[in-house]
Design a protein around this motif. Structure first.
Motif, PDB file in Angstrom:
ATOM      1  N   UNK A 287       0.837  -1.203   0.000  1.00 40.57           N
ATOM      2  CA  UNK A 287       0.000   0.000   0.000  1.00 40.57           C
ATOM      3  C   UNK A 287       0.872   1.253   0.000  1.00 40.57           C
ATOM      4  N   UNK A 288       1.993   1.218   0.713  1.00 37.16           N
ATOM      5  CA  UNK A 288       2.890   2.381   0.760  1.00 37.16           C
ATOM      6  C   UNK A 288       3.425   2.718  -0.619  1.00 37.16           C
ATOM      7  N   UNK A 289       3.790   1.703  -1.370  1.00 36.47           N
ATOM      8  CA  UNK A 289       4.311   1.918  -2.721  1.00 36.47           C
ATOM      9  C   UNK A 289       3.209   2.489  -3.613  1.00 36.47           C
ATOM     10  N   UNK A 290       1.994   1.961  -3.493  1.00 41.49           N
ATOM     11  CA  UNK A 290       0.876   2.459  -4.291  1.00 41.49           C
ATOM     12  C   UNK A 290       0.594   3.924  -3.998  1.00 41.49           C
ATOM     13  N   UNK A 291       0.571   4.293  -2.719  1.00 38.62           N
ATOM     14  CA  UNK A 291       0.308   5.678  -2.332  1.00 38.62           C
ATOM     15  C   UNK A 291       1.416   6.589  -2.844  1.00 38.62           C
ATOM     16  N   UNK A 292       2.650   6.149  -2.756  1.00 32.30           N
ATOM     17  CA  UNK A 292       3.771   6.957  -3.239  1.00 32.30           C
ATOM     18  C   UNK A 292       3.684   7.177  -4.748  1.00 32.30           C
ATOM     19  N   UNK A 293       3.375   6.139  -5.495  1.00 27.45           N
ATOM     20  CA  UNK A 293       3.256   6.263  -6.949  1.00 27.45           C
ATOM     21  C   UNK A 293       2.113   7.209  -7.308  1.00 27.45           C
ATOM     22  N   UNK A 294       0.979   7.062  -6.640  1.00 27.94           N
ATOM     23  CA  UNK A 294      -0.158   7.939  -6.914  1.00 27.94           C
ATOM     24  C   UNK A 294       0.196   9.389  -6.581  1.00 27.94           C
ATOM     25  N   UNK A 295       0.869   9.610  -5.457  1.00 29.07           N
ATOM     26  CA  UNK A 295       1.268  10.969  -5.073  1.00 29.07           C
ATOM     27  C   UNK A 295       2.204  11.574  -6.114  1.00 29.07           C
ATOM     28  N   UNK A 296       3.140  10.786  -6.607  1.00 22.41           N
ATOM     29  CA  UNK A 296       4.068  11.287  -7.615  1.00 22.41           C
ATOM     30  C   UNK A 296       3.357  11.604  -8.930  1.00 22.41           C
ATOM     31  N   UNK A 297       2.345  10.821  -9.262  1.00 24.38           N
ATOM     32  CA  UNK A 297       1.601  11.073 -10.493  1.00 24.38           C
ATOM     33  C   UNK A 297       0.663  12.272 -10.355  1.00 24.38           C
ATOM     34  N   UNK A 298       0.114  12.478  -9.163  1.00 25.06           N
ATOM     35  CA  UNK A 298      -0.846  13.561  -8.967  1.00 25.06           C
ATOM     36  C   UNK A 298      -0.203  14.896  -8.607  1.00 25.06           C
ATOM     37  N   UNK A 299       1.002  14.891  -8.107  1.00 28.07           N
ATOM     38  CA  UNK A 299       1.653  16.134  -7.677  1.00 28.07           C
ATOM     39  C   UNK A 299       1.727  17.185  -8.789  1.00 28.07           C
ATOM     40  N   UNK A 300       2.105  16.826 -10.006  1.00 29.10           N
ATOM     41  CA  UNK A 300       2.138  17.860 -11.055  1.00 29.10           C
ATOM     42  C   UNK A 300       0.765  18.476 -11.336  1.00 29.10           C
ATOM     43  N   UNK A 301      -0.299  17.716 -11.138  1.00 29.61           N
ATOM     44  CA  UNK A 301      -1.645  18.248 -11.391  1.00 29.61           C
ATOM     45  C   UNK A 301      -1.991  19.365 -10.418  1.00 29.61           C
ATOM     46  N   UNK A 302      -1.382  19.366  -9.258  1.00 28.99           N
ATOM     47  CA  UNK A 302      -1.662  20.402  -8.258  1.00 28.99           C
ATOM     48  C   UNK A 302      -1.127  21.762  -8.693  1.00 28.99           C
ATOM     49  N   UNK A 303      -0.221  21.780  -9.632  1.00 32.15           N
ATOM     50  CA  UNK A 303       0.356  23.042 -10.094  1.00 32.15           C
ATOM     51  C   UNK A 303      -0.420  23.651 -11.265  1.00 32.15           C
ATOM     52  N   UNK A 304      -1.369  22.916 -11.807  1.00 34.58           N
ATOM     53  CA  UNK A 304      -2.145  23.395 -12.947  1.00 34.58           C
ATOM     54  C   UNK A 304      -3.147  24.444 -12.463  1.00 34.58           C
TER      55      UNK A 304
END
Length: 155
Positions: free
Chosen positions: A5-22
């Motif tokens: 689960x930790x790996x899944x959350x980390x991957x999702x966070x890395x994928x979603x982080x750039x969207x926060x700057x839009x």
């Protein structure tokens, strides 16, 4: 072995982080469409596996569609799920309705009503089929049941 689960959350966070700057929501339209297609595909997959299990094994042994033991609790539970299903709708519909020209508002109202009715029917049928297939012990997350009973763990 599946990732933790930790790996899944980390991957999702890395994928979603750039969207926060839009800053413009129009730039996220493609991601929104992709997410919608993904969710619809997952719901269809769960429904297909449930129907196949229902055909192969028949209804669950504890399936009783006419249970009247706790009708008020069931009704409140269903109402809570329905409210949860549509909770984000008003925050989207109100700005859209305000931006639509007055001439098109009646059409928007009709489309909105038909859409809500269609989604409600889909959710009710989806719940009824999954309940008939897996019985009273169905998890809130239907895909967890698939892993136990069918080839669902392979997808």
């Amino acid at each position: 072995a599946p990732p933790s689960m930790s790996v899944c959350v980390l991957v999702i966070a890395l994928l979603e982080a750039p969207a926060a700057t839009v800053r413009s929501l129009h730039r996220l339209a493609g991601a929104n469409l992709l997410g919608t297609v993904f969710v619809a595909a997952c719901l269809c997959l769960i429904l297909i596996y449930s129907i196949l299990d229902l055909i192969r094994k028949g209804p669950a042994k504890d399936y009783d569609p006419w249970t009247r033991s706790k009708p008020r609790t069931s009704a409140l539970f269903f109402t809570g799920i329905a409210v949860f299903a549509f909770e984000g709708g008003s925050s989207l519909v109100l700005p859209i309705a305000n931006s639509v020209s007055p001439a098109d508002r009646d059409r928007l109202k009709l489309n909105l009503i038909l859409c809500v009715i269609g989604i409600s029917i889909f959710y009710a049928l989806f719940g009824a089929i999954v309940y008939a297939t897996y019985g009273k012990n169905v998890d809130v997350i239907a895909s967890k049941v698939l892993e136990k009973s069918s080839g669902g763990s392979s997808f």
